[in-house]
Motif scaffolding. Structure first.
Motif, PDB file in Angstrom:
ATOM      1  N   ASN A 109       0.745  -1.241   0.099  1.00 46.88           N
ATOM      2  CA  ASN A 109       0.042   0.143  -0.010  1.00 46.88           C
ATOM      3  C   ASN A 109       0.736   1.376   0.050  1.00 46.88           C
ATOM      4  O   ASN A 109       0.239   2.464  -0.410  1.00 46.88           O
ATOM      5  N   ASN A 110       2.054   1.220   0.436  1.00 45.92           N
ATOM      6  CA  ASN A 110       2.749   2.319   0.664  1.00 45.92           C
ATOM      7  C   ASN A 110       4.309   2.630  -0.196  1.00 45.92           C
ATOM      8  O   ASN A 110       4.682   3.717  -0.215  1.00 45.92           O
ATOM      9  N   ILE A 111       4.553   1.611  -0.877  1.00 46.30           N
ATOM     10  CA  ILE A 111       5.691   1.403  -1.710  1.00 46.30           C
ATOM     11  C   ILE A 111       5.231   1.571  -3.069  1.00 46.30           C
ATOM     12  O   ILE A 111       4.280   0.770  -3.671  1.00 46.30           O
ATOM     13  N   SER A 112       5.865   2.464  -3.896  1.00 46.84           N
ATOM     14  CA  SER A 112       5.369   2.286  -5.495  1.00 46.84           C
ATOM     15  C   SER A 112       5.625   0.816  -6.213  1.00 46.84           C
ATOM     16  O   SER A 112       6.604   0.044  -5.626  1.00 46.84           O
ATOM     17  N   PRO A 113       4.838   0.723  -7.290  1.00 52.08           N
ATOM     18  CA  PRO A 113       4.952  -0.727  -8.002  1.00 52.08           C
ATOM     19  C   PRO A 113       6.573  -0.782  -8.387  1.00 52.08           C
ATOM     20  O   PRO A 113       6.990  -1.807  -8.149  1.00 52.08           O
ATOM     21  N   GLN A 114       7.085   0.475  -8.813  1.00 49.75           N
ATOM     22  CA  GLN A 114       8.466   0.214  -9.428  1.00 49.75           C
ATOM     23  C   GLN A 114       9.367  -0.135  -8.213  1.00 49.75           C
ATOM     24  O   GLN A 114      10.190  -1.269  -8.505  1.00 49.75           O
ATOM     25  N   ALA A 115       9.313   0.525  -7.107  1.00 49.58           N
ATOM     26  CA  ALA A 115       9.973   0.297  -6.217  1.00 49.58           C
ATOM     27  C   ALA A 115       9.799  -1.227  -5.449  1.00 49.58           C
ATOM     28  O   ALA A 115      10.893  -1.726  -5.168  1.00 49.58           O
ATOM     29  N   ARG A 116       8.724  -1.440  -5.327  1.00 47.87           N
ATOM     30  CA  ARG A 116       8.341  -2.848  -5.069  1.00 47.87           C
ATOM     31  C   ARG A 116       9.061  -3.886  -5.855  1.00 47.87           C
ATOM     32  O   ARG A 116       9.559  -5.137  -5.472  1.00 47.87           O
ATOM     33  N   THR A 141      21.495   4.249 -10.625  1.00 45.06           N
ATOM     34  CA  THR A 141      21.204   5.505  -9.703  1.00 45.06           C
ATOM     35  C   THR A 141      19.971   5.374  -9.326  1.00 45.06           C
ATOM     36  O   THR A 141      19.506   5.628  -8.337  1.00 45.06           O
ATOM     37  N   ALA A 142      19.073   5.273 -10.316  1.00 49.65           N
ATOM     38  CA  ALA A 142      17.542   5.347 -10.200  1.00 49.65           C
ATOM     39  C   ALA A 142      17.245   4.030  -9.157  1.00 49.65           C
ATOM     40  O   ALA A 142      16.432   3.996  -8.560  1.00 49.65           O
ATOM     41  N   VAL A 143      17.967   2.739  -9.778  1.00 50.50           N
ATOM     42  CA  VAL A 143      17.488   1.655  -8.863  1.00 50.50           C
ATOM     43  C   VAL A 143      17.874   1.874  -7.295  1.00 50.50           C
ATOM     44  O   VAL A 143      17.044   1.684  -6.423  1.00 50.50           O
ATOM     45  N   TYR A 144      19.003   2.416  -7.186  1.00 52.47           N
ATOM     46  CA  TYR A 144      19.675   2.719  -5.675  1.00 52.47           C
ATOM     47  C   TYR A 144      18.604   3.695  -5.063  1.00 52.47           C
ATOM     48  O   TYR A 144      18.154   3.588  -3.766  1.00 52.47           O
ATOM     49  N   ARG A 145      17.956   4.855  -5.747  1.00 54.50           N
ATOM     50  CA  ARG A 145      17.386   5.787  -5.197  1.00 54.50           C
ATOM     51  C   ARG A 145      15.865   5.244  -4.819  1.00 54.50           C
ATOM     52  O   ARG A 145      15.278   5.465  -3.713  1.00 54.50           O
ATOM     53  N   HIS A 146      15.264   4.266  -5.621  1.00 49.36           N
ATOM     54  CA  HIS A 146      14.147   3.604  -5.319  1.00 49.36           C
ATOM     55  C   HIS A 146      14.237   2.817  -4.360  1.00 49.36           C
ATOM     56  O   HIS A 146      13.255   2.679  -3.294  1.00 49.36           O
ATOM     57  N   LEU A 147      15.118   1.950  -4.446  1.00 48.30           N
ATOM     58  CA  LEU A 147      15.524   1.051  -3.046  1.00 48.30           C
ATOM     59  C   LEU A 147      15.794   1.967  -1.710  1.00 48.30           C
ATOM     60  O   LEU A 147      15.201   1.517  -0.735  1.00 48.30           O
ATOM     61  N   SER A 148      16.377   3.015  -1.958  1.00 52.12           N
ATOM     62  CA  SER A 148      16.903   3.704  -0.541  1.00 52.12           C
ATOM     63  C   SER A 148      15.500   4.373  -0.204  1.00 52.12           C
ATOM     64  O   SER A 148      15.213   4.198   1.193  1.00 52.12           O
ATOM     65  N   HIS A 149      14.608   5.004  -0.921  1.00 53.77           N
ATOM     66  CA  HIS A 149      13.475   5.578  -0.447  1.00 53.77           C
ATOM     67  C   HIS A 149      12.327   4.466   0.000  1.00 53.77           C
ATOM     68  O   HIS A 149      11.782   4.890   1.112  1.00 53.77           O
ATOM     69  N   ALA A 150      12.309   3.300  -0.579  1.00 52.37           N
ATOM     70  CA  ALA A 150      11.357   2.291   0.013  1.00 52.37           C
ATOM     71  C   ALA A 150      11.759   1.616   1.219  1.00 52.37           C
ATOM     72  O   ALA A 150      11.080   1.531   2.285  1.00 52.37           O
ATOM     73  N   LEU A 151      13.180   1.631   1.501  1.00 52.56           N
ATOM     74  CA  LEU A 151      13.796   1.187   2.671  1.00 52.56           C
ATOM     75  C   LEU A 151      13.499   2.194   3.715  1.00 52.56           C
ATOM     76  O   LEU A 151      13.236   1.687   4.964  1.00 52.56           O
ATOM     77  N   SER A 152      13.627   3.452   3.363  1.00 51.30           N
ATOM     78  CA  SER A 152      13.464   4.562   4.456  1.00 51.30           C
ATOM     79  C   SER A 152      12.007   4.710   5.081  1.00 51.30           C
ATOM     80  O   SER A 152      11.743   4.680   6.029  1.00 51.30           O
ATOM     81  N   ILE A 153      11.048   4.316   4.067  1.00 51.42           N
ATOM     82  CA  ILE A 153       9.729   4.331   4.264  1.00 51.42           C
ATOM     83  C   ILE A 153       9.362   2.982   5.376  1.00 51.42           C
ATOM     84  O   ILE A 153       8.493   3.330   6.396  1.00 51.42           O
ATOM     85  N   ILE A 154       9.987   2.047   4.868  1.00 50.70           N
ATOM     86  CA  ILE A 154       9.763   0.831   5.596  1.00 50.70           C
ATOM     87  C   ILE A 154      10.578   0.906   7.303  1.00 50.70           C
ATOM     88  O   ILE A 154      10.056   0.747   8.087  1.00 50.70           O
ATOM     89  N   ARG A 155      11.500   1.516   7.102  1.00 50.66           N
ATOM     90  CA  ARG A 155      12.488   1.808   8.409  1.00 50.66           C
ATOM     91  C   ARG A 155      11.842   2.781   9.445  1.00 50.66           C
ATOM     92  O   ARG A 155      11.419   2.521  10.583  1.00 50.66           O
TER      93      ARG A 155
END
Length: 162
Positions: A109-116, A141-155
């Motif tokens: 519900n909270n992570i974008s489909p691309q980041a998921r 770099t985009a992969v890193y940013r998507h992953l970084s953002h998703a992990l910060s939301i989860i954290r």
């Protein structure tokens, strides 16, 4: 240049110099040896008849070393920034099935489909950043940013809930 004898002669003539370059860049004898061997293996697999010079071989080694350093650097930045040290992680306090189900629902519900998709490719399938970028048609770099953002939301969600 795929003749094994030609490649064997190149190996005998240039291996030492290539190995020294790789060791100077990587500071790891085993890894340097692997990279130099990979360069020669790629020559065996190549079907073109190029004239291969010492400069070509040294550039190939240098590029492979730099690619390894780049990939290792990206991996280390993420490991240092986002993952728990094993010494601090208590394996006895694993979450129960209900908590895991809630976390999956939160991610859906909270992570974008691309980041998921990136998280799944990276953590479930164990795919490298460069391969994820290629599959998804985006930069590393985009992969890193998507992953970084998703992990910060989860954290953030995990720290709110203890």
């Amino acid at each position: 240049m795929t003749d094994r004898n030609d490649i064997e002669q190149l190996f005998k003539a240039h291996y030492t110099q290539m190995f020294r370059l790789a060791v100077a860049l990587l500071h790891d004898d085993d890894l340097a040896r692997d990279i130099v061997h990979d360069v020669f293996l790629s020559l065996l697999d190549d079907s073109s008849n190029l004239l291969i010079s010492c400069g070509y071989l040294l550039k190939a080694v240098r590029n492979r070393c730099l690619n390894h350093i780049r990939d290792y650097s990206i991996h280390q930045r993420i490991a240092n920034r986002y993952f728990l040290d094993m010494e601090e992680y208590d394996t006895e306090d694993w979450p129960d099935e209900e908590t895991i189900a809630k976390m999956y629902a939160f991610i859906r519900n909270n992570i974008s489909p691309q980041a998921r998709q990136i998280m799944e490719l990276r953590f479930s399938d164990g795919i490298k950043f460069s391969q994820i970028a290629e599959v998804m048609g985006i930069s590393e770099t985009a992969v890193y940013r998507h992953l970084s953002h998703a992990l910060s939301i989860i954290r953030k969600k995990l720290s709110e809930n203890g």
